[in-house]
Design an enzyme around this catalytic site. Structure first.
Site, PDB file in Angstrom:
ATOM      1  N   ARG A   1       0.839  -1.213   0.000  1.00 15.58           N
ATOM      2  CA  ARG A   1       0.000   0.000   0.000  1.00 15.58           C
ATOM      3  C   ARG A   1       0.869   1.256   0.000  1.00 15.58           C
ATOM      4  O   ARG A   1       0.543   2.243  -0.666  1.00 15.58           O
ATOM      5  CB  ARG A   1      -0.953   0.022   1.195  1.00 15.58           C
ATOM      6  CG  ARG A   1      -2.051  -0.999   1.114  1.00 15.58           C
ATOM      7  CD  ARG A   1      -2.982  -0.738  -0.091  1.00 15.58           C
ATOM      8  NE  ARG A   1      -3.895  -1.842  -0.269  1.00 15.58           N
ATOM      9  CZ  ARG A   1      -3.775  -2.779  -1.202  1.00 15.58           C
ATOM     10  NH1 ARG A   1      -2.770  -2.755  -2.050  1.00 15.58           N
ATOM     11  NH2 ARG A   1      -4.661  -3.742  -1.301  1.00 15.58           N
TER      12      ARG A   1
ATOM     13  N   GLU B   1       2.077   1.537  -3.415  1.00 14.43           N
ATOM     14  CA  GLU B   1       0.956   1.963  -4.250  1.00 14.43           C
ATOM     15  C   GLU B   1       0.698   3.468  -4.110  1.00 14.43           C
ATOM     16  O   GLU B   1       0.356   4.140  -5.087  1.00 14.43           O
ATOM     17  CB  GLU B   1      -0.281   1.169  -3.845  1.00 14.43           C
ATOM     18  CG  GLU B   1      -1.469   1.351  -4.736  1.00 14.43           C
ATOM     19  CD  GLU B   1      -2.626   0.458  -4.300  1.00 14.43           C
ATOM     20  OE1 GLU B   1      -3.207  -0.176  -5.191  1.00 14.43           O
ATOM     21  OE2 GLU B   1      -2.938   0.406  -3.093  1.00 14.43           O
TER      22      GLU B   1
ATOM     23  N   SER C   1      15.330  15.262   0.157  1.00 10.77           N
ATOM     24  CA  SER C   1      16.358  14.357   0.662  1.00 10.77           C
ATOM     25  C   SER C   1      15.757  13.197   1.448  1.00 10.77           C
ATOM     26  O   SER C   1      14.793  13.368   2.191  1.00 10.77           O
ATOM     27  CB  SER C   1      17.322  15.129   1.557  1.00 10.77           C
ATOM     28  OG  SER C   1      18.303  14.258   2.079  1.00 10.77           O
TER      29      SER C   1
END
Length: 154
Positions: free
Chosen positions: A100, A103, A126
């Site tokens: 997830r 995703e 960064s």
């Protein structure tokens, strides 16, 4: 209290320090929050040390040794090198929560990039000069929400 443990069969690329640290964590029945408080880091940074994804300072090593009853020389040997980041998870990840997060970057990565570029100009955020934290929020209906903050130098 539910504690995070390590199934090394799911993480064959982790350094030897991961097994050492997770075994001691389980034996002592400590949460990452408790460990973080002892070493003076946030809980995500503490967990990153256990997974070999962050560099331990000499102070971290001493404090972990004290808290977890692991000999300091062993932790110095296992934690004094430079982390080999990014090898612990195959891509795409199979573990549902990790997937997830992956995703989220797949779906919102370019949207984040566009908004960040508009706010800051050309550049990158960064992951070295970086901090992150996880918080739990409960709404008025009693639903729990995960709040993940990513803070990186531009």
């Amino acid at each position: 209290m539910s504690l995070a443990t390590l199934d090394i069969s799911q993480h064959p690329n982790l350094p030897a320090s991961a097994q050492t640290l997770f075994k001691a964590k389980a034996d002592k029945k400590l949460s990452f929050e408790q460990i973080a408080q002892h070493i003076g880091r946030n809980e995500v940074a503490a967990a990153a040390l256990f997974y070999g994804q962050a560099k331990a300072s000499p102070e971290d090593i001493v404090k972990l040794s004290e808290l977890l009853d692991i000999p300091t020389p062993l932790l110095e040997e296992q934690l004094s090198g430079f982390p080999d980041r990014g090898r612990s998870v195959e891509m795409p990840p199979k573990e549902p929560l990790i997937y997830r997060l992956y995703e989220i970057v797949q779906n919102y990565g370019y949207a984040y990039k566009a908004v960040l570029n508009e706010k800051f100009g050309d550049g990158i955020m960064s992951a070295i000069s970086f901090s992150t934290k996880v918080e739990k929020e409960t709404d008025q209906d009693g639903n729990n929400w995960a709040v993940i903050t990513l803070r990186g130098k531009w």
